[in-house]
Design an enzyme around this catalytic site. Structure first.
Site, short mmCIF file in Angstrom:
data_model
loop_
_atom_site.label_atom_id
_atom_site.label_comp_id
_atom_site.label_asym_id
_atom_site.label_seq_id
_atom_site.Cartn_x
_atom_site.Cartn_y
_atom_site.Cartn_z
N TRP A 106 -14.81 3.75 -0.76
CA TRP A 106 -15.34 2.44 -1.13
C TRP A 106 -16.70 2.20 -0.49
O TRP A 106 -17.58 1.61 -1.12
CB TRP A 106 -14.35 1.32 -0.81
CG TRP A 106 -14.00 1.16 0.63
CD1 TRP A 106 -14.66 0.43 1.57
CD2 TRP A 106 -12.88 1.75 1.30
NE1 TRP A 106 -14.03 0.54 2.80
CE2 TRP A 106 -12.92 1.33 2.66
CE3 TRP A 106 -11.84 2.59 0.90
CZ2 TRP A 106 -11.98 1.73 3.61
CZ3 TRP A 106 -10.89 2.97 1.85
CH2 TRP A 106 -10.97 2.54 3.17
N GLU A 146 -8.13 -2.34 -5.66
CA GLU A 146 -8.60 -3.66 -5.25
C GLU A 146 -9.73 -4.21 -6.11
O GLU A 146 -10.64 -3.49 -6.50
CB GLU A 146 -9.10 -3.60 -3.80
CG GLU A 146 -8.04 -3.18 -2.82
CD GLU A 146 -8.52 -3.09 -1.39
OE1 GLU A 146 -7.67 -3.23 -0.50
OE2 GLU A 146 -9.73 -2.88 -1.16
N HIS A 201 -4.80 -5.81 -6.30
CA HIS A 201 -4.78 -6.99 -5.45
C HIS A 201 -6.19 -7.36 -5.00
O HIS A 201 -7.13 -6.60 -5.19
CB HIS A 201 -3.85 -6.78 -4.25
CG HIS A 201 -4.22 -5.63 -3.38
ND1 HIS A 201 -3.83 -4.33 -3.64
CD2 HIS A 201 -4.96 -5.57 -2.25
CE1 HIS A 201 -4.31 -3.54 -2.70
NE2 HIS A 201 -5.00 -4.26 -1.84
N GLU A 218 -11.00 -7.77 13.95
CA GLU A 218 -11.28 -6.34 14.02
C GLU A 218 -12.36 -5.98 15.03
O GLU A 218 -12.23 -4.98 15.75
CB GLU A 218 -11.68 -5.80 12.64
CG GLU A 218 -10.54 -5.78 11.65
CD GLU A 218 -10.91 -5.10 10.35
OE1 GLU A 218 -11.80 -4.22 10.33
OE2 GLU A 218 -10.29 -5.45 9.32
N HIS A 246 -8.05 -8.63 3.42
CA HIS A 246 -7.42 -9.26 2.27
C HIS A 246 -7.35 -10.76 2.51
O HIS A 246 -6.80 -11.18 3.55
CB HIS A 246 -6.00 -8.73 2.07
CG HIS A 246 -5.95 -7.25 1.91
ND1 HIS A 246 -5.83 -6.39 2.99
CD2 HIS A 246 -6.01 -6.48 0.81
CE1 HIS A 246 -5.82 -5.15 2.55
NE2 HIS A 246 -5.92 -5.17 1.23
N CYS A 284 -13.13 -4.76 6.58
CA CYS A 284 -12.50 -4.99 5.27
C CYS A 284 -11.23 -5.79 5.50
O CYS A 284 -10.68 -5.79 6.60
CB CYS A 284 -12.15 -3.68 4.57
SG CYS A 284 -13.57 -2.70 4.11
N HIS A 329 0.84 -1.21 0.00
CA HIS A 329 0.00 0.00 0.00
C HIS A 329 0.87 1.26 0.00
O HIS A 329 1.37 1.69 1.04
CB HIS A 329 -0.97 -0.02 1.18
CG HIS A 329 -2.03 -1.05 1.02
ND1 HIS A 329 -1.85 -2.36 1.40
CD2 HIS A 329 -3.27 -0.98 0.49
CE1 HIS A 329 -2.95 -3.05 1.13
NE2 HIS A 329 -3.83 -2.23 0.57
N GLU A 354 -5.53 2.76 -2.76
CA GLU A 354 -6.17 1.45 -2.67
C GLU A 354 -6.52 1.06 -4.10
O GLU A 354 -7.06 1.89 -4.85
CB GLU A 354 -7.44 1.49 -1.81
CG GLU A 354 -7.17 1.47 -0.33
CD GLU A 354 -6.67 0.14 0.20
OE1 GLU A 354 -6.38 -0.80 -0.58
OE2 GLU A 354 -6.53 0.03 1.42
N TYR A 366 -12.36 -1.15 -7.27
CA TYR A 366 -12.17 0.30 -7.17
C TYR A 366 -10.69 0.64 -7.06
O TYR A 366 -9.86 -0.20 -6.69
CB TYR A 366 -12.94 0.89 -5.99
CG TYR A 366 -12.32 0.62 -4.65
CD1 TYR A 366 -11.56 1.59 -4.02
CD2 TYR A 366 -12.46 -0.61 -4.02
CE1 TYR A 366 -10.97 1.36 -2.79
CE2 TYR A 366 -11.86 -0.85 -2.80
CZ TYR A 366 -11.12 0.13 -2.19
OH TYR A 366 -10.52 -0.12 -0.99
#
Length: 180
Positions: A162, A117, A33, A88, A70, A68, A26, A115, A105
């Site tokens: 997003w 992704e 990704h 989280e 990955h 959010c 990032h 970002e 986005y």
């Protein structure tokens, strides 16, 4: 977390081309990704929104959707969602449902961090209490979905880009899920 996370790099067609450590990936030139975005709902149909911790590299202190993250190599997206929800917000979830599976986005935060992704969007139901990880989330609120949509429409600058795009793309699917 006990492991150092990475991102799965993909080409424009979504084909995996490698991995890179998450923090290093990032930058002002973040490669495309895989990611995911989750909207969590309680039994009353309220949506959990979170404010990103000030220590986050991108969009620190910004209000966003619930969770959010990955996916990691060898991990199904649903497994990644469960893992990140536990990490989280300390939540156990059920009824994981894709609501915008093709969402993608690219946005740049005020500091220049990008970002970039392929980020399918999911909704899920929280099955118990939450326990916020303050390293990830500095504030949270349960909000009525229609009030949230009004806030997103009136002040999109107050939320992650997003989240605003996801709400526009998947508004009817989110309404249907919340009403279940």
């Amino acid at each position: 977390m006990s492991i150092q996370e990475h991102v799965i790099l993909v080409n424009d067609q979504g084909k995996v081309i490698g991995t890179q450590e998450k923090y290093a990936a990032h930058t002002t030139h973040t490669p495309l990704h895989l990611a995911f975005s989750s909207w969590l709902f309680n039994a009353q149909g309220e949506c959990l929104i979170t404010r990103r911790a000030l220590s986050k590299k991108a969009w620190p202190g910004v209000w966003t959707n619930s969770v959010c993250g990955h996916p990691q190599s060898g991990e199904e997206v649903e497994q990644a969602i469960i893992r990140r929800c536990r990490f989280e917000v300390g939540a156990e979830i059920t009824a994981i449902t894709a609501i915008a599976p093709e969402f993608r986005y690219r946005e740049t935060d005020p500091s220049g961090i990008v970002e970039n992704e392929i980020c399918p969007v999911f909704a899920a139901r929280i099955t118990g209490e939450i326990t916020i990880n303050e390293e990830e989330v500095m504030e949270h609120r349960w909000v009525e979905l229609e009030a949230l949509f009004r806030a997103l429409d009136a002040t999109p600058w107050a939320f992650s880009p997003w989240m605003v795009m996801e709400a526009t793309t998947a508004r009817e699917s989110l309404r249907a899920f919340a009403a279940q």
